[in-house]
Design a protein around this motif. Structure first.
Motif, PDB file in Angstrom:
ATOM      1  N   PHE A 299      -5.719 -12.490   3.734  1.00 31.46           N
ATOM      2  CA  PHE A 299      -4.749 -12.206   2.679  1.00 31.46           C
ATOM      3  C   PHE A 299      -4.067 -10.848   2.838  1.00 31.46           C
ATOM      4  N   VAL A 300      -4.151 -10.237   4.001  1.00 30.80           N
ATOM      5  CA  VAL A 300      -3.495  -8.950   4.243  1.00 30.80           C
ATOM      6  C   VAL A 300      -2.047  -9.214   4.646  1.00 30.80           C
ATOM      7  N   MET A 301      -1.118  -8.574   3.927  1.00 38.53           N
ATOM      8  CA  MET A 301       0.316  -8.843   4.121  1.00 38.53           C
ATOM      9  C   MET A 301       1.094  -7.640   4.647  1.00 38.53           C
ATOM     10  N   ILE A 302       0.407  -6.658   5.236  1.00 36.83           N
ATOM     11  CA  ILE A 302       1.079  -5.594   5.976  1.00 36.83           C
ATOM     12  C   ILE A 302       0.286  -5.323   7.247  1.00 36.83           C
TER      13      ILE A 302
ATOM     14  N   GLN B  94       1.353  -4.926  -1.640  1.00 40.25           N
ATOM     15  CA  GLN B  94       0.398  -4.349  -0.703  1.00 40.25           C
ATOM     16  C   GLN B  94       0.928  -3.060  -0.081  1.00 40.25           C
ATOM     17  N   THR B  95       2.241  -2.924   0.017  1.00 40.84           N
ATOM     18  CA  THR B  95       2.800  -1.650   0.463  1.00 40.84           C
ATOM     19  C   THR B  95       2.472  -0.576  -0.577  1.00 40.84           C
ATOM     20  N   CYS B  96       2.597  -0.933  -1.849  1.00 43.11           N
ATOM     21  CA  CYS B  96       2.195  -0.018  -2.931  1.00 43.11           C
ATOM     22  C   CYS B  96       0.708   0.285  -2.845  1.00 43.11           C
ATOM     23  N   ALA B  97      -0.101  -0.737  -2.612  1.00 46.02           N
ATOM     24  CA  ALA B  97      -1.553  -0.565  -2.531  1.00 46.02           C
ATOM     25  C   ALA B  97      -1.927   0.348  -1.366  1.00 46.02           C
ATOM     26  N   ALA B  98      -1.237   0.208  -0.240  1.00 50.04           N
ATOM     27  CA  ALA B  98      -1.516   1.067   0.914  1.00 50.04           C
ATOM     28  C   ALA B  98      -1.170   2.520   0.595  1.00 50.04           C
ATOM     29  N   ARG B  99      -0.081   2.722  -0.126  1.00 49.40           N
ATOM     30  CA  ARG B  99       0.294   4.076  -0.552  1.00 49.40           C
ATOM     31  C   ARG B  99      -0.808   4.673  -1.423  1.00 49.40           C
ATOM     32  N   LEU B 100      -1.218   3.918  -2.433  1.00 49.01           N
ATOM     33  CA  LEU B 100      -2.247   4.407  -3.340  1.00 49.01           C
ATOM     34  C   LEU B 100      -3.593   4.559  -2.621  1.00 49.01           C
TER      35      LEU B 100
ATOM     36  N   GLY C 206      -6.062  -2.675  -7.895  1.00 50.61           N
ATOM     37  CA  GLY C 206      -4.889  -2.645  -8.750  1.00 50.61           C
ATOM     38  C   GLY C 206      -4.334  -4.051  -8.850  1.00 50.61           C
ATOM     39  N   PHE C 207      -3.318  -4.208  -9.674  1.00 46.40           N
ATOM     40  CA  PHE C 207      -2.701  -5.525  -9.794  1.00 46.40           C
ATOM     41  C   PHE C 207      -1.245  -5.368 -10.202  1.00 46.40           C
ATOM     42  N   ILE C 208      -0.493  -6.424  -9.966  1.00 47.14           N
ATOM     43  CA  ILE C 208       0.906  -6.447 -10.376  1.00 47.14           C
ATOM     44  C   ILE C 208       0.926  -6.653 -11.882  1.00 47.14           C
ATOM     45  N   GLY C 209       1.481  -5.672 -12.592  1.00 50.74           N
ATOM     46  CA  GLY C 209       1.560  -5.751 -14.044  1.00 50.74           C
ATOM     47  C   GLY C 209       2.884  -6.303 -14.533  1.00 50.74           C
ATOM     48  N   GLY C 210       3.872  -6.362 -13.649  1.00 47.55           N
ATOM     49  CA  GLY C 210       5.170  -6.895 -14.029  1.00 47.55           C
ATOM     50  C   GLY C 210       6.118  -6.904 -12.846  1.00 47.55           C
ATOM     51  N   ILE C 211       7.066  -7.832 -12.893  1.00 50.65           N
ATOM     52  CA  ILE C 211       8.103  -7.948 -11.862  1.00 50.65           C
ATOM     53  C   ILE C 211       9.437  -8.083 -12.582  1.00 50.65           C
TER      54      ILE C 211
END
Length: 151
Positions: free
Chosen positions: A21-24, A65-71, A86-91
């Motif tokens: 499930f890794v997308m980067i 996942q780009t956000c997750a890698a940053r964090l 973390g999770f997606i809270g909104g789009i």
């Protein structure tokens, strides 16, 4: 923000997600407000459809996942702590111009719009070369839960 050579870092050390499930593939740039990652669409990707295109849901996951890698980088290399879930809270304002195709390399750019407590608002674009194929705004909510180790 000082960064090491990002492409030498195994992205699995920055992400709570695990294969398949890794997308980067790599974190390629990072500063105080922007982050860029790279992903080459391969046949073994879970989101590849029978026609050789990537399901649009994968583009959103790639952005997240780009956000997750940053964090993950900030938590690990700057704060000297663990990677957290973390999770997606909104789009909002999501537009997928076209699906990615097998063999294409995606460059995902994330710009932080605002950070409040444990929530980060970001503007994301996914490009193939100079062509933007998807864009949107994500709200990423972090938890205090440490990501599980592989052990």
């Amino acid at each position: 923000m000082e960064t090491t050579n990002l492409e030498t870092i195994d992205v699995l050390t920055l992400l709570p997600q695990r294969p398949p499930f890794v997308m980067i593939d790599a974190l390629t740039s990072l500063d105080e407000t922007t982050t860029t990652s790279r992903l080459t669409v391969r046949p073994d990707n879970l989101f590849v459809e029978a026609d050789g295109t990537l399901n649009p849901c994968a583009l959103v996951e790639n952005m997240a996942q780009t956000c997750a890698a940053r964090l993950g980088y900030v938590n690990t290399y700057i704060n000297k702590g663990p990677v957290r879930l973390g999770f997606i809270g909104g789009i909002k304002h999501l537009e997928v111009v076209r699906p990615a195709r097998l063999g294409e390399t995606l460059t995902t750019h994330v710009a932080v719009v605002q950070e409040v407590l444990q929530t980060t608002l970001v503007r994301c674009t996914v490009s193939v070369g100079s062509e933007v194929i998807a864009a949107g705004d994500l709200k990423i909510a972090m938890t205090d839960i440490k990501a599980a180790d592989d052990e």
